[in-house]
Design an enzyme around this catalytic site. Structure first.
Site, mmCIF file in Angstrom:
data_model
loop_
_atom_site.group_PDB
_atom_site.id
_atom_site.type_symbol
_atom_site.label_atom_id
_atom_site.label_comp_id
_atom_site.label_asym_id
_atom_site.label_seq_id
_atom_site.Cartn_x
_atom_site.Cartn_y
_atom_site.Cartn_z
ATOM 1 N N SER A 1 47.264 87.059 14.935
ATOM 2 C CA SER A 1 47.604 87.734 13.684
ATOM 3 C C SER A 1 47.221 86.900 12.462
ATOM 4 O O SER A 1 46.866 87.454 11.417
ATOM 5 C CB SER A 1 49.101 88.063 13.663
ATOM 6 N N THR A 2 47.277 85.579 12.571
ATOM 7 C CA THR A 2 46.874 84.731 11.439
ATOM 8 C C THR A 2 45.358 84.798 11.272
ATOM 9 O O THR A 2 44.843 84.919 10.146
ATOM 10 C CB THR A 2 47.335 83.270 11.667
ATOM 11 N N ASP B 1 41.260 78.831 13.751
ATOM 12 C CA ASP B 1 42.144 79.495 14.713
ATOM 13 C C ASP B 1 43.612 79.190 14.405
ATOM 14 O O ASP B 1 43.925 78.209 13.718
ATOM 15 C CB ASP B 1 41.806 79.039 16.146
ATOM 16 N N ALA C 1 47.809 78.850 15.933
ATOM 17 C CA ALA C 1 48.471 78.068 16.982
ATOM 18 C C ALA C 1 49.878 78.623 17.185
ATOM 19 O O ALA C 1 50.457 79.231 16.283
ATOM 20 C CB ALA C 1 48.549 76.600 16.596
ATOM 21 N N ASP C 2 50.392 78.408 18.381
ATOM 22 C CA ASP C 2 51.781 78.784 18.656
ATOM 23 C C ASP C 2 52.718 77.637 18.294
ATOM 24 O O ASP C 2 53.844 77.856 17.859
ATOM 25 C CB ASP C 2 51.923 79.175 20.127
ATOM 26 N N LYS D 1 48.421 76.729 22.384
ATOM 27 C CA LYS D 1 47.796 77.996 22.055
ATOM 28 C C LYS D 1 47.799 78.896 23.299
ATOM 29 O O LYS D 1 48.046 78.438 24.395
ATOM 30 C CB LYS D 1 46.357 77.765 21.578
ATOM 31 N N GLY E 1 48.423 84.678 22.621
ATOM 32 C CA GLY E 1 47.668 85.940 22.629
ATOM 33 C C GLY E 1 46.717 86.039 23.811
ATOM 34 O O GLY E 1 45.850 86.921 23.837
ATOM 35 N N GLU F 1 38.989 80.483 23.377
ATOM 36 C CA GLU F 1 39.274 79.680 22.179
ATOM 37 C C GLU F 1 38.859 78.226 22.405
ATOM 38 O O GLU F 1 38.232 77.601 21.550
ATOM 39 C CB GLU F 1 40.770 79.759 21.844
ATOM 40 N N LYS G 1 55.400 77.035 12.748
ATOM 41 C CA LYS G 1 54.623 76.539 13.900
ATOM 42 C C LYS G 1 54.609 75.008 13.982
ATOM 43 O O LYS G 1 54.250 74.443 15.013
ATOM 44 C CB LYS G 1 53.177 77.056 13.825
HETATM 45 C C1 5RP Z 1 45.922 83.361 20.903
HETATM 46 C C2 5RP Z 1 46.384 82.152 20.169
HETATM 47 C C3 5RP Z 1 46.873 82.325 18.774
HETATM 48 O O1 5RP Z 1 46.159 81.483 17.946
HETATM 49 C C4 5RP Z 1 48.331 81.987 18.718
HETATM 50 O O2 5RP Z 1 49.013 82.786 19.682
HETATM 51 C C5 5RP Z 1 48.910 82.221 17.343
HETATM 52 O O3 5RP Z 1 48.979 83.575 17.084
HETATM 53 P P1 5RP Z 1 49.476 84.167 15.702
HETATM 54 O O4 5RP Z 1 48.486 83.787 14.665
HETATM 55 O O5 5RP Z 1 49.505 85.661 15.967
HETATM 56 O O6 5RP Z 1 50.847 83.627 15.425
HETATM 57 O O7 5RP Z 1 46.371 81.053 20.674
HETATM 58 O O8 5RP Z 1 45.588 83.070 22.230
#
Ligand code: 5RP
Length: 218
Positions: A30-31, A81, A83-84, A94, A97, A103, A121
């Site tokens: 989403s980011t 990208d 990150a979680d 990560k 998603g 990635e 995060k």
């Molecule tokens: C997908 C990822 C994403 O970068 C991670 O899940 C962060 O997602 P979001 O931006 O939706 O918080 O690693 O595999």
């Protein structure tokens, strides 16, 4: 300021790291979707993108951005990208998603990894977010048994098939002290395609959305 507004601010800030006439590495989530929207405003100034998922590819193409097969690209100046979790050493978890394998592959040819995230995060110790591990389907139970021996609590992400046709185990209850060592250890398990620790190749820049604005951490 909402979490999504923080993600959006970080995503648009990342545009500063995009060089004209280059191919850009694009992550997933989403980011990153906010970053892709921002990149759309530069569609006629870049050569295109290498994408880390079918979802990002679709969004890029809808904005008129050409998506290249990575086999035809030798180097990227930047990979952007989300990150979680990310710690102060710029190690990341990560794969929330399920796009972790592509990635990690796209990030591997980038000179610079720009991580974009909202402030929730940033953590001191990683592991509150369950660590995703992509596995070859027939090895799922065997890998899970090995992870239990290593002290983790793996849960099969039911119904999730990755873009590579694989399964995901989410490992709970791991406080991750040495992310680089654990990343290597997990890579060595037969049947593991990729684990969600991005520490051996962490982020170079962290753009952290916050109510006070976007903080740049290097
Ligand atoms: C997908 C990822 C994403 O970068 C991670 O899940 C962060 O997602 P979001 O931006 O939706 O918080 O690693 O595999």
């Amino acid at each position: 300021m909402s979490q999504d507004a923080q993600k959006k601010a970080a995503g648009w800030e990342a545009l500063k790291y995009v060089e004209k006439d280059t191919i850009v590495g694009v992550g997933t989530g989403s980011t990153v979707n906010h970053f892709i929207d921002a990149l759309g405003t530069m569609a006629d100034q870049i050569k295109g993108a290498v994408s880390s998922s079918e979802a990002s590819t679709e969004r890029l193409k809808a904005l008129g951005i050409e998506v290249f097969d990575m086999n035809s690209v030798s180097e990227l100046s930047v990979y952007v990208d989300g990150a979680d979790e990310v710690n102060h050493q710029m190690d990341m978890i990560k794969g929330g998603g399920a796009a972790l394998t592509r990635e990690k592959i796209v990030a591997s040819i980038a000179k610079q990894f720009v991580c974009i995230a909202d402030e929730s995060k940033l953590v001191k110790t990683m592991g509150t977010f369950p660590l995703p591990i992509e596995v070859i389907p027939m090895s799922r139970a065997a890998v899970a048994r090995e992870i239990v021996k290593m002290g983790g609590d793996p849960i099969y992400r039911e119904g999730c098939i990755t873009d590579n046709g694989c399964h995901i185990l989410d490992v709970h209850s791991w406080k991750i002290d040495d992310a680089k060592a654990l990343e290597q250890q997990l890579n060595n398990l037969v049947g593991v395609v990729t684990n969600g620790l991005f520490a051996r190749r962490g982020a170079d820049v962290l753009l952290l959305g916050s109510p006070e604005g976007v903080k740049t951490i290097t």
